[in-house]
Design a protein around this motif. Structure first.
Motif, PDB file in Angstrom:
ATOM      1  N   ILE A 186     -29.369 -23.992  -6.359  1.00  0.00           N
ATOM      2  CA  ILE A 186     -30.390 -24.169  -6.218  1.00  0.00           C
ATOM      3  C   ILE A 186     -31.853 -23.203  -6.054  1.00  0.00           C
ATOM      4  O   ILE A 186     -33.005 -23.541  -6.396  1.00  0.00           O
TER       5      ILE A 186
ATOM      6  N   ASN B 279     -35.850 -35.258  -4.733  1.00  0.00           N
ATOM      7  CA  ASN B 279     -34.587 -35.455  -5.766  1.00  0.00           C
ATOM      8  C   ASN B 279     -34.379 -33.718  -6.102  1.00  0.00           C
ATOM      9  O   ASN B 279     -35.501 -32.896  -7.403  1.00  0.00           O
ATOM     10  N   VAL B 280     -32.980 -33.485  -6.106  1.00  0.00           N
ATOM     11  CA  VAL B 280     -32.296 -33.119  -6.625  1.00  0.00           C
ATOM     12  C   VAL B 280     -30.873 -32.942  -7.672  1.00  0.00           C
ATOM     13  O   VAL B 280     -29.992 -33.582  -6.715  1.00  0.00           O
ATOM     14  N   SER B 281     -30.496 -32.290  -8.768  1.00  0.00           N
ATOM     15  CA  SER B 281     -29.114 -32.998  -9.359  1.00  0.00           C
ATOM     16  C   SER B 281     -29.943 -31.575 -10.191  1.00  0.00           C
ATOM     17  O   SER B 281     -29.996 -31.001 -10.783  1.00  0.00           O
ATOM     18  N   VAL B 282     -27.728 -30.744 -10.198  1.00  0.00           N
ATOM     19  CA  VAL B 282     -27.340 -30.317 -11.317  1.00  0.00           C
ATOM     20  C   VAL B 282     -25.984 -30.780 -11.206  1.00  0.00           C
ATOM     21  O   VAL B 282     -25.226 -31.272 -10.972  1.00  0.00           O
ATOM     22  N   ARG B 283     -26.067 -30.540 -13.135  1.00  0.00           N
ATOM     23  CA  ARG B 283     -24.249 -30.308 -13.939  1.00  0.00           C
ATOM     24  C   ARG B 283     -24.200 -29.520 -14.393  1.00  0.00           C
ATOM     25  O   ARG B 283     -24.594 -28.829 -14.890  1.00  0.00           O
ATOM     26  N   TYR B 284     -22.874 -29.292 -13.735  1.00  0.00           N
ATOM     27  CA  TYR B 284     -22.733 -27.876 -13.919  1.00  0.00           C
ATOM     28  C   TYR B 284     -21.404 -27.510 -15.026  1.00  0.00           C
ATOM     29  O   TYR B 284     -20.836 -28.365 -15.091  1.00  0.00           O
TER      30      TYR B 284
END
Lengths: 141, 141, 141, 141
Positions: free
Chosen positions: D27, D59-64
């Motif tokens: 982030i 909004n936050v989104s993370v795809r690892y």
């Protein structure tokens, strides 16, 4: 002992509601400066760990002089201040630096960390001759 | 699936210069809520790791509704939203809560994390029958 | 001067790849302990800021004795060690504590922070009689 | 819309006891990338705030995909993915990059943040023509 010079910028996440960098943010900064100081002297801390060693911080102190602000460019100087059998103490000076400049601006903080070398079993270990003799031929752990 | 309820307070270090909790702070909060949710269901995450397993976060998303402020008490609800062979998705709701109260105040944020179970070799592993069947007799990994 | 006692748990996000709590994590911990120590003595730090005052950390030092691990319960004792006209120094002791216990386990670290009171214009300000006289009738700023 | 490219290194403090960068560390990384992306396009976020505006993350989104490790050099690409009246969505791709190289190595993660422009009273505000028209003559807020 030669001085290392490293630059970084204050992240937004590192500020607090006083409108300045939180005092705890300085700890990762001087750790980053230490990593780069070692790399420039031919001793990657990552490699040191891969060989089973670790430098454990046993003491840290910071004296804050002026606030660092979001997006400020910080110049961090790193040098050895004390060297013992099983530990080394590094001193740091943090300066604000103008955009595009490299020179020291106002002094923001002074810090010190004492680091103990731990061997593969996690025990304090004598620092090998040469590990922090950076004016010589580089580390030879 | 039963809901877990966890309370915490916003730390000063978690605020930023907008005067509210930094949006990145919510990630460790929901992680703490998840740890407590597991512990209450008889499955300590620490023990899970000691047995060689890990729950790796593969996706995280947060939708922010209202700001959390320094010293606010936050109520976090944790529940399972999706269960697959090798992963589980948890949903979280974060509410502000009055001093001394336990009930939900205003909704601050909603979040979701998808977790994959990794086995001793670090490979994705089928989630054992019972690991997240918390309504039954507890986990039996 | 009375001692404050605060408990918290080590978060996963606070560990590092040495497998222990990162040394920088202790700074927000003692800040949290300080907040609770003040609250119990009738002086919310949040209120202090709302009245236009701030306590700025001018010095911090930590001496690490033993590692804290993920999920460890930490007992933090807070006390005043030095009191001057415009600053107060707090000392902290951090102990590991058994699950469900309140007593001190092994000593993990000792820390100290010097705090300067800043007035509404951000200038160092004389600490009012009574602000840290917690054995008396509470703060009267 | 032009792509921004920013490089950074994983800090030791950003790792966790799984031996990789903690998922929450991403982030602040994408926030740093966003700051640099704006600066390169003539719009310093610091200046935006000084004029009384703010970009709030809604909004936050993370795809690892793969783990980032300590000392890895990360290449972050930033681009606009959606533009609305009062918000803009940025997409990020994070790649590992070899020492000294600039090119993309393996993809580590994909992320997205939705940002709402807040005006001087903290209210959502229509994004001025030109603020994110970075292919044109620069921002003209």
């Amino acid at each position: 002992m030669s001085v290392g010079v490293h630059f970084l910028r204050v992240r937004y996440a590192e500020t607090d509601q006083m409108g300045v960098a939180h005092h705890g943010s300085y700890i990762p900064w001087i750790e980053e400066a230490r990593t780069e100081w070692m790399r420039e002297r031919g001793m990657s801390y990552r490699e040191l760990e891969e060989r089973g060693f670790a430098l454990a911080v046993t003491n840290v102190s910071v004296r804050y002089r002026q606030s660092a602000k979001y997006d400020d460019r910080i110049r961090i100087e790193t040098r050895i201040t004390v060297r013992n059998m099983a530990s080394v103490t590094l001193g740091y000076e943090l300066y604000r630096t103008d955009e595009g400049a490299e020179e020291r601006g106002p002094l923001l903080a002074q810090a010190e960390t004492r680091l103990a070398l731990l061997g593969p079993e996690g025990r304090p270990t004598r620092i090998p001759e040469g590990l922090f003799d950076f004016d010589a031929d580089g580390p030879n752990i």
